[in-house]
Motif scaffolding. Sequence first.
Motif, mmCIF file in Angstrom:
data_model
loop_
_atom_site.group_PDB
_atom_site.id
_atom_site.type_symbol
_atom_site.label_atom_id
_atom_site.label_comp_id
_atom_site.label_asym_id
_atom_site.label_seq_id
_atom_site.Cartn_x
_atom_site.Cartn_y
_atom_site.Cartn_z
ATOM 1 N N ARG A 1 39.338 36.715 27.162
ATOM 2 C CA ARG A 1 39.176 37.641 28.281
ATOM 3 C C ARG A 1 38.869 36.875 29.570
ATOM 4 O O ARG A 1 38.167 35.888 29.557
ATOM 5 C CB ARG A 1 38.045 38.635 27.984
ATOM 6 C CG ARG A 1 37.692 39.625 29.076
ATOM 7 C CD ARG A 1 38.801 40.629 29.328
ATOM 8 N NE ARG A 1 38.995 41.529 28.204
ATOM 9 C CZ ARG A 1 38.347 42.695 28.064
ATOM 10 N NH1 ARG A 1 37.460 43.065 28.972
ATOM 11 N NH2 ARG A 1 38.594 43.473 27.031
ATOM 12 N N ARG A 2 39.436 37.333 30.673
ATOM 13 C CA ARG A 2 39.261 36.759 32.006
ATOM 14 C C ARG A 2 39.764 35.320 32.100
ATOM 15 O O ARG A 2 39.367 34.561 32.976
ATOM 16 C CB ARG A 2 37.793 36.844 32.446
ATOM 17 C CG ARG A 2 37.242 38.264 32.472
ATOM 18 C CD ARG A 2 35.857 38.352 33.043
ATOM 19 N NE ARG A 2 35.370 39.713 32.997
ATOM 20 C CZ ARG A 2 35.652 40.663 33.876
ATOM 21 N NH1 ARG A 2 36.463 40.388 34.887
ATOM 22 N NH2 ARG A 2 35.161 41.883 33.758
ATOM 23 N N THR B 1 33.342 47.371 29.220
ATOM 24 C CA THR B 1 34.441 46.773 29.996
ATOM 25 C C THR B 1 34.271 45.271 30.161
ATOM 26 O O THR B 1 35.075 44.625 30.822
ATOM 27 C CB THR B 1 34.540 47.427 31.390
ATOM 28 O OG1 THR B 1 33.303 47.223 32.104
ATOM 29 C CG2 THR B 1 34.816 48.920 31.269
ATOM 30 N N ASP B 2 33.205 44.718 29.548
ATOM 31 C CA ASP B 2 32.970 43.273 29.546
ATOM 32 C C ASP B 2 32.812 42.715 30.965
ATOM 33 O O ASP B 2 33.364 41.671 31.310
ATOM 34 C CB ASP B 2 34.102 42.545 28.816
ATOM 35 C CG ASP B 2 33.688 41.152 28.360
ATOM 36 O OD1 ASP B 2 32.541 40.994 27.923
ATOM 37 O OD2 ASP B 2 34.514 40.233 28.439
ATOM 38 N N ARG B 3 32.066 43.431 31.799
ATOM 39 C CA ARG B 3 31.763 42.919 33.143
ATOM 40 C C ARG B 3 30.891 41.679 32.999
ATOM 41 O O ARG B 3 30.009 41.604 32.154
ATOM 42 C CB ARG B 3 31.032 43.971 33.975
ATOM 43 C CG ARG B 3 31.879 45.174 34.323
ATOM 44 C CD ARG B 3 31.113 46.112 35.230
ATOM 45 N NE ARG B 3 30.758 45.445 36.477
ATOM 46 C CZ ARG B 3 29.786 45.867 37.294
ATOM 47 N NH1 ARG B 3 29.049 46.915 36.964
ATOM 48 N NH2 ARG B 3 29.526 45.213 38.398
ATOM 49 N N ARG B 4 31.126 40.702 33.840
ATOM 50 C CA ARG B 4 30.437 39.429 33.693
ATOM 51 C C ARG B 4 29.955 38.948 35.046
ATOM 52 O O ARG B 4 30.745 38.629 35.931
ATOM 53 C CB ARG B 4 31.418 38.404 33.094
ATOM 54 C CG ARG B 4 30.800 37.200 32.486
ATOM 55 C CD ARG B 4 29.905 37.515 31.325
ATOM 56 N NE ARG B 4 30.476 38.475 30.402
ATOM 57 C CZ ARG B 4 29.786 39.111 29.506
ATOM 58 N NH1 ARG B 4 28.504 38.904 29.385
ATOM 59 N NH2 ARG B 4 30.361 39.992 28.696
ATOM 60 N N SER C 1 28.667 32.865 36.826
ATOM 61 C CA SER C 1 29.894 32.067 36.814
ATOM 62 C C SER C 1 30.019 31.245 35.535
ATOM 63 O O SER C 1 30.073 30.012 35.590
ATOM 64 C CB SER C 1 29.915 31.133 38.028
ATOM 65 O OG SER C 1 28.734 30.338 38.066
#
Length: 257
Positions: free
Chosen positions: A197-198, A171-174, A177
């Motif tokens: 993404r994001r 899910t490409d959690r990051r 910062s």
Amino acid sequence: MKIIAHRGLSSQYPELTASAFRAALELPIHGVETDVRLTRCGEVVCIHDPVISRVSDGFGRVSAMSLEQLLEYNFGTKDAPEKVLTLNNLLDIMEDYPDQHLYIESKHPMRYSIMLEEEIVKILRYRGLTEDPRIHFISFSLPAIHWMGKLAPQIDRIHLRRSWERWLNPTDRRLGSPTGLGLSIERAKMSPGLIGRRGLPTYLFTVDREKDWQWAYDRGVEMLTTNFPGEAAEFLAEYLGDAPAAALYADVHGKEE
């Protein structure tokens, strides 16, 4: 799309050497990328591998050697020997190219952990570059990205996704910062939805084929690193119908060759 020379003009010169960087910086491109490691004596050097045998005529682990020891070896060719380049050396070279950008990739894991980021920031702060938009920090290490955000929050920080993240982080959690996200051309093709993404700009590595340059441009990739920066820029200029720019790139190639 911004074209970045991977380890300098590494397709024609020994990677991460003064000759490779100067040749790349002569091209009308966006900038250059360098890998950095920390020596035993605390010097930041431009070396990709943890050991020097592939890129020099010596042998040893960078983190266990002093700069004085590294300077004994040839990092160029037999006919054109070159000394190991430090980050300070590279920044000296960059002063001759005030419009070019520098992407600094810290290599982890290694024994000195975040001391590498601390030393990078010390060098940049001494030179007055911690708020310079031409300086970018990139790393596969999320702790390094996080720590750089604490030490020098104004510096652009690009987190590179590792290949195994497609299984462990689908899910490409990051965390942290980052101000940009990177991925390989292989993973980008498997999951093009990761581009942008994001709402963060995408740094794509390492892209060396014409069809992939076009593919990346068509999908809105902001930054592209390649071993063939001049050819990539020329191809994109032709693809976009910019004949004067294409002619300029071709002219520069002719001078280099």
